[in-house]
Every structure is written in C-alpha cells, then in structure tokens.
Design a protein around this motif. Structure first.
Motif, PDB file in Angstrom:
ATOM      1  N   PHE A 127     -17.552-116.896-117.774  1.00  0.00           N
ATOM      2  CA  PHE A 127     -17.752-118.329-117.561  1.00  0.00           C
ATOM      3  C   PHE A 127     -17.651-118.607-116.059  1.00  0.00           C
ATOM      4  N   PHE A 128     -18.766-119.040-115.459  1.00  0.00           N
ATOM      5  CA  PHE A 128     -18.767-119.423-114.042  1.00  0.00           C
ATOM      6  C   PHE A 128     -18.611-120.940-113.956  1.00  0.00           C
ATOM      7  N   LEU A 129     -17.651-121.379-113.173  1.00  0.00           N
ATOM      8  CA  LEU A 129     -17.308-122.795-113.057  1.00  0.00           C
ATOM      9  C   LEU A 129     -17.777-123.307-111.702  1.00  0.00           C
ATOM     10  N   LEU A 130     -18.885-124.051-111.690  1.00  0.00           N
ATOM     11  CA  LEU A 130     -19.500-124.535-110.457  1.00  0.00           C
ATOM     12  C   LEU A 130     -19.299-126.047-110.359  1.00  0.00           C
ATOM     13  N   PRO A 131     -18.357-126.515-109.538  1.00  0.00           N
ATOM     14  CA  PRO A 131     -18.062-127.941-109.482  1.00  0.00           C
ATOM     15  C   PRO A 131     -19.114-128.711-108.700  1.00  0.00           C
ATOM     16  N   TYR A 132     -19.068-130.030-108.858  1.00  0.00           N
ATOM     17  CA  TYR A 132     -19.899-130.905-108.025  1.00  0.00           C
ATOM     18  C   TYR A 132     -19.420-130.839-106.583  1.00  0.00           C
ATOM     19  N   ALA A 133     -20.366-130.820-105.661  1.00  0.00           N
ATOM     20  CA  ALA A 133     -20.068-130.964-104.236  1.00  0.00           C
ATOM     21  C   ALA A 133     -21.185-131.775-103.601  1.00  0.00           C
ATOM     22  N   ASP A 134     -20.860-132.613-102.634  1.00  0.00           N
ATOM     23  CA  ASP A 134     -21.910-133.384-101.970  1.00  0.00           C
ATOM     24  C   ASP A 134     -22.710-132.456-101.055  1.00  0.00           C
ATOM     25  N   LEU A 135     -23.885-132.916-100.663  1.00  0.00           N
ATOM     26  CA  LEU A 135     -24.778-132.067 -99.877  1.00  0.00           C
ATOM     27  C   LEU A 135     -24.174-131.674 -98.537  1.00  0.00           C
ATOM     28  N   GLY A 136     -23.382-132.547 -97.949  1.00  0.00           N
ATOM     29  CA  GLY A 136     -22.751-132.205 -96.682  1.00  0.00           C
ATOM     30  C   GLY A 136     -21.804-131.021 -96.827  1.00  0.00           C
ATOM     31  N   THR A 137     -21.045-130.998 -97.892  1.00  0.00           N
ATOM     32  CA  THR A 137     -20.120-129.885 -98.147  1.00  0.00           C
ATOM     33  C   THR A 137     -20.896-128.590 -98.379  1.00  0.00           C
ATOM     34  N   ILE A 138     -21.992-128.685 -99.134  1.00  0.00           N
ATOM     35  CA  ILE A 138     -22.786-127.487 -99.414  1.00  0.00           C
ATOM     36  C   ILE A 138     -23.440-126.973 -98.129  1.00  0.00           C
ATOM     37  N   ARG A 139     -23.885-127.878 -97.265  1.00  0.00           N
ATOM     38  CA  ARG A 139     -24.467-127.444 -95.984  1.00  0.00           C
ATOM     39  C   ARG A 139     -23.430-126.737 -95.113  1.00  0.00           C
ATOM     40  N   GLN A 140     -22.193-127.188 -95.165  1.00  0.00           N
ATOM     41  CA  GLN A 140     -21.140-126.504 -94.414  1.00  0.00           C
ATOM     42  C   GLN A 140     -20.896-125.107 -94.980  1.00  0.00           C
ATOM     43  N   TYR A 142     -23.189-123.233 -96.323  1.00  0.00           N
ATOM     44  CA  TYR A 142     -24.344-122.407 -95.942  1.00  0.00           C
ATOM     45  C   TYR A 142     -24.909-122.938 -94.625  1.00  0.00           C
ATOM     46  N   PRO A 143     -24.219-122.732 -93.521  1.00  0.00           N
ATOM     47  CA  PRO A 143     -24.616-123.367 -92.254  1.00  0.00           C
ATOM     48  C   PRO A 143     -25.971-122.911 -91.736  1.00  0.00           C
ATOM     49  N   GLU A 144     -26.453-121.747 -92.139  1.00  0.00           N
ATOM     50  CA  GLU A 144     -27.730-121.241 -91.633  1.00  0.00           C
ATOM     51  C   GLU A 144     -28.924-121.693 -92.473  1.00  0.00           C
ATOM     52  N   ALA A 145     -28.667-122.299 -93.633  1.00  0.00           N
ATOM     53  CA  ALA A 145     -29.747-122.640 -94.569  1.00  0.00           C
ATOM     54  C   ALA A 145     -30.251-124.056 -94.331  1.00  0.00           C
ATOM     55  N   GLU A 146     -31.513-124.273 -94.642  1.00  0.00           N
ATOM     56  CA  GLU A 146     -32.092-125.618 -94.623  1.00  0.00           C
ATOM     57  C   GLU A 146     -32.002-126.191 -96.033  1.00  0.00           C
ATOM     58  N   ILE A 147     -31.176-127.196 -96.203  1.00  0.00           N
ATOM     59  CA  ILE A 147     -30.927-127.790 -97.519  1.00  0.00           C
ATOM     60  C   ILE A 147     -31.339-129.253 -97.465  1.00  0.00           C
ATOM     61  N   THR A 148     -32.425-129.575 -98.146  1.00  0.00           N
ATOM     62  CA  THR A 148     -32.920-130.955 -98.143  1.00  0.00           C
ATOM     63  C   THR A 148     -32.518-131.720 -99.393  1.00  0.00           C
ATOM     64  N   GLY A 149     -32.071-131.028-100.436  1.00  0.00           N
ATOM     65  CA  GLY A 149     -31.688-131.684-101.675  1.00  0.00           C
ATOM     66  C   GLY A 149     -30.928-130.731-102.577  1.00  0.00           C
ATOM     67  N   TYR A 150     -30.585-131.203-103.751  1.00  0.00           N
ATOM     68  CA  TYR A 150     -29.796-130.386-104.666  1.00  0.00           C
ATOM     69  C   TYR A 150     -30.580-129.211-105.246  1.00  0.00           C
ATOM     70  N   GLY A 151     -31.891-129.293-105.272  1.00  0.00           N
ATOM     71  CA  GLY A 151     -32.670-128.135-105.687  1.00  0.00           C
ATOM     72  C   GLY A 151     -32.443-126.962-104.758  1.00  0.00           C
ATOM     73  N   ASP A 152     -32.556-127.209-103.449  1.00  0.00           N
ATOM     74  CA  ASP A 152     -32.281-126.162-102.458  1.00  0.00           C
ATOM     75  C   ASP A 152     -30.848-125.653-102.594  1.00  0.00           C
ATOM     76  N   ALA A 153     -29.900-126.578-102.754  1.00  0.00           N
ATOM     77  CA  ALA A 153     -28.492-126.206-102.819  1.00  0.00           C
ATOM     78  C   ALA A 153     -28.221-125.292-104.008  1.00  0.00           C
ATOM     79  N   TYR A 154     -28.770-125.646-105.162  1.00  0.00           N
ATOM     80  CA  TYR A 154     -28.491-124.842-106.355  1.00  0.00           C
ATOM     81  C   TYR A 154     -29.163-123.471-106.296  1.00  0.00           C
ATOM     82  N   GLN A 155     -30.277-123.367-105.634  1.00  0.00           N
ATOM     83  CA  GLN A 155     -30.875-122.041-105.456  1.00  0.00           C
ATOM     84  C   GLN A 155     -29.907-121.115-104.724  1.00  0.00           C
ATOM     85  N   LEU A 156     -29.260-121.608-103.695  1.00  0.00           N
ATOM     86  CA  LEU A 156     -28.317-120.807-102.931  1.00  0.00           C
ATOM     87  C   LEU A 156     -27.055-120.507-103.739  1.00  0.00           C
TER      88      LEU A 156
END
Length: 385
Positions: A127-140, A142-156
């Motif tokens: 069971f993998f437990l993946l909590p909600y995080a805002d896009l700013g937190t997810i960008r931090q 993955y600082p090298e990635a270009e994240i424009t939305g939650y689709g990009d974020a979830y791919q990573l």
C-alpha cells in the motif's frame, strides 16, 4: 485481501452554522460496526479526515476515539493520507510511534515512497500512501522539473513510486486528487469540495493509475469509478452540501484476489439526519410532521410571507435555507441585473433583502430604507429612491 475504502470525513464540518459532530459520530459508529462484521485486513482513509487545518478539539477527540477503537480494540490497521483540508504536520504527529500500533498516516511527500505491506493467504500487498500536496511543495521536491499542473506532478510522483514497487507484488495506491479520464476538466460534485488549483491544472489523468491493482481516491464526494472499477472514489460518508442530496453514501468494501482483481461492495451509511430539499407552499410545509433533517426549503407561494423561516423551523428545526420560487423565477427572467437605470434604488434593496432572507421588508423597514436612500440621493444631487 479485504479492506474498507473511505475518505472525506471532514470531521468538525459546520453546515450553514450547524455543527455536524453528532452526525459524524453516528457515521463512525457504523464504520466500526462494518469493521466488526467484515473483519477487513485494513481501513483506508483517502484524505480530508478533518474539515480544516486547525480542527476543533471535539473533532480531534472524535478521530482519536475512532482510531483507538479500530486500531487497538479491533486490531485493524488504518492507512491514511492527508487531504487538501488537512494539516499534514498535525496529522502525522507521532506517526512513527503509531505505526507500531497499526496506524499509518502519510502527511508529507517523503512518506509516499516506502509502502505499508500487509500479507494475506496469497502473499504480500503493498500500500503506497501518497498525500495531497500543493504544487509549490511538489516543485520544491522536484526543483529541476517543469511542473505546470497536477498531471505533470503525478507523473513524477508515480515514477518515484514505481522505483519502489516489486513487479510481482499486488499494489494499492491511496491518494487525494481530482482524477478524470484523460485529465479533462470535470465539474466537482459538491460545493463542499475546495478547488485544488486554478486554470484547469488540478486534473490528473486516470490512465496514470492503470498499473495499480486498486487506486483508493479521495477528494470528490460522490462515490464513483473513474474509467474502470479499480480506480475509485469512495466519496464522503455523509452529505455535506445540498448538491449532494442525491448521493448514496457508503463505505466501500474492497476484495483483492490472488491475481489482483477487485470486487467492490458498498456498505451503506444511514445518516442520523438527511440533507435534502423540501418543496411546497408555506402552509403545506407547516403541516409536515416534525423532522430533524437538514433541509433547504423551496416555497412555491406567489408572494413572500413574513416570518416564513420561523414558521418553517417549527416543523424543521434544522432548516438551513429558504428560497421563494416565484421571486427566483422573476429575477431569472430579467434580461439584465437590477440597475439604477431600470429600477428604483429602493426596489433593488427590497429585492436583495427578499432574495437573501426569504422575507419581505416590513412597512416600517421599507419606510426606513426609503428615507435613508432619499437622504443619500439628496446629498449626491439625485432623485427617486
């Protein structure tokens, strides 16, 4: 393996000024009964345990009592993630201590990549437990990635989870997100659901989750599958908005067979008080039997009547709102909003008052409004109040 999937408890929720803690306590007693009856290997909570980041003390106690009953008394592990209404740091306080007892809570992204593994007669289930995080937190994260939305974020995020998966182990993902086919925009099911982002970037394609044997989703309040039954929202176990009046609320009892195929059986939740709409003439509604439900009342009388809400609450003490249908239709038929060019200021005030209170201005109040408007218009050099 059998487990119960639930989400969006929103403990501490206040509906139009009414505390729902008693209703939530009644709902959670049914969850405990379901666990006693079904004897699942785990209970999954897919986010929004609380309704706000700093919940009232009574809501914290209710969660504490429920977790003790499930984890300690019934010896059933609870696997939970933070939702967008929750405070991750508060939820995960003491999580390392609680893991030993069987309560696993993921509040931060760093909690997501090491699974909780349970075992049945067919072997392990991760069971993998993946909590909600805002896009700013997810960008931090993955600082090298270009994240424009939650689709990009979830791919990573899912790519990272894949690196921790064993290919022959059945795998369940628990997360809190707005998942749609193709990541295309869809309307929320309830105005009790906060928007996760703006500009169409909150949607995550359901296709991303097809490699999991089951994805336990939270955020949307209507139970539903997304594309296929193994990608599923349990929905909230109570109605938290009039837009949810048609929802059938339940906990999902999920069974995962040796091959990872799922069978889902709803366990219906019977609310202490329903949330619904009552329609009729005021005199008819006054003659209804006494009822404790949370209701929005639509009155079909031709003209608003004074003290209507007080009269309604004599039979519906928990009435939450009132709408005069004739007035609503009249306003809807207007080709333009009320303006000073087409209406007297006093008419605008009267219409506003009736729309938002469900009552007509009294004769004295109407005279007071007229006097105040005339005085204001004189000061501005205008006429006609």
């Amino acid at each position: 393996m059998k487990f119960i999937h639930t989400s969006d408890w929103h403990l501490g929720k206040i509906l139009q000024g009414q505390s729902l803690l008693e209703d939530q306590q009644h709902m959670l007693r049914q969850l405990v009964a379901a666990v006693e009856s079904e004897k699942p290997a785990a209970v999954i909570i897919a986010g929004d345990l609380y309704d706000r980041s700093i919940p009232p003390a009574e809501a914290v106690k209710l969660l504490d009592d429920t977790l003790y009953e499930l984890v300690v008394t019934l010896e059933t592990p609870v696997l939970a993630v933070a939702g967008n209404h929750d405070s991750p740091s508060r939820l995960r306080f003491g999580n390392r201590l609680m893991q030993a007892a069987g309560y696993h809570i993921a509040g931060e992204l760093t909690d997501a990549f090491q699974p909780v593994t349970l075992t049945d007669a067919h072997g392990p289930v991760a069971f993998f437990l993946l909590p909600y995080a805002d896009l700013g937190t997810i960008r931090q994260h993955y600082p090298e990635a270009e994240i424009t939305g939650y689709g990009d974020a979830y791919q990573l995020l899912l790519a990272d989870i894949d690196r921790h998966r064993h290919p022959e182990t059945r795998c369940v993902l628990v997360t809190h997100a707005f998942v749609t086919p193709g990541g295309e925009p869809e309307a929320n099911t309830s105005d009790a659901e906060k928007q996760l982002s703006v500009g169409g970037v909150e949607f995550v394609p359901a296709e991303f989750f097809q490699t999991f044997h089951y994805t336990a989703l939270g955020h949307l309040h209507q139970g539903r599958q997304v594309m296929e039954k193994k990608i599923r929202y349990a929905g909230s176990p109570l109605k938290y908005s009039i837009r949810e009046a048609h929802h059938a609320k339940a906990f999902d009892v999920v069974e995962l067979d040796a091959a990872g195929q799922v069978t889902i059986t709803p366990w219906p939740v019977k609310a202490r008080r329903d949330v619904r709409t009552v329609t009729g003439r005021l005199q008819e509604v006054e003659n209804h039997p006494l009822c404790q439900d949370y209701v929005w009342v639509s009155l079909t009388d031709e003209h608003p009547a004074p003290e209507a809400m007080e009269r309604i609450r004599s039979v519906y003490p928990n009435a939450l709102g009132l709408r005069w249908e004739a007035l609503h239709r009249k306003l809807a038929m207007e080709t333009a909003p009320l303006t000073l060019e087409r209406h007297r200021p006093s008419e605008i005030v009267e219409s506003f008052f009736e729309t938002f209170t469900g009552q007509a201005l009294s004769t004295d109040d109407r005279k007071l409004v007229t006097d105040l408007l005339e005085e204001a218009m004189r000061e501005e050099g205008g006429t006609e109040a």
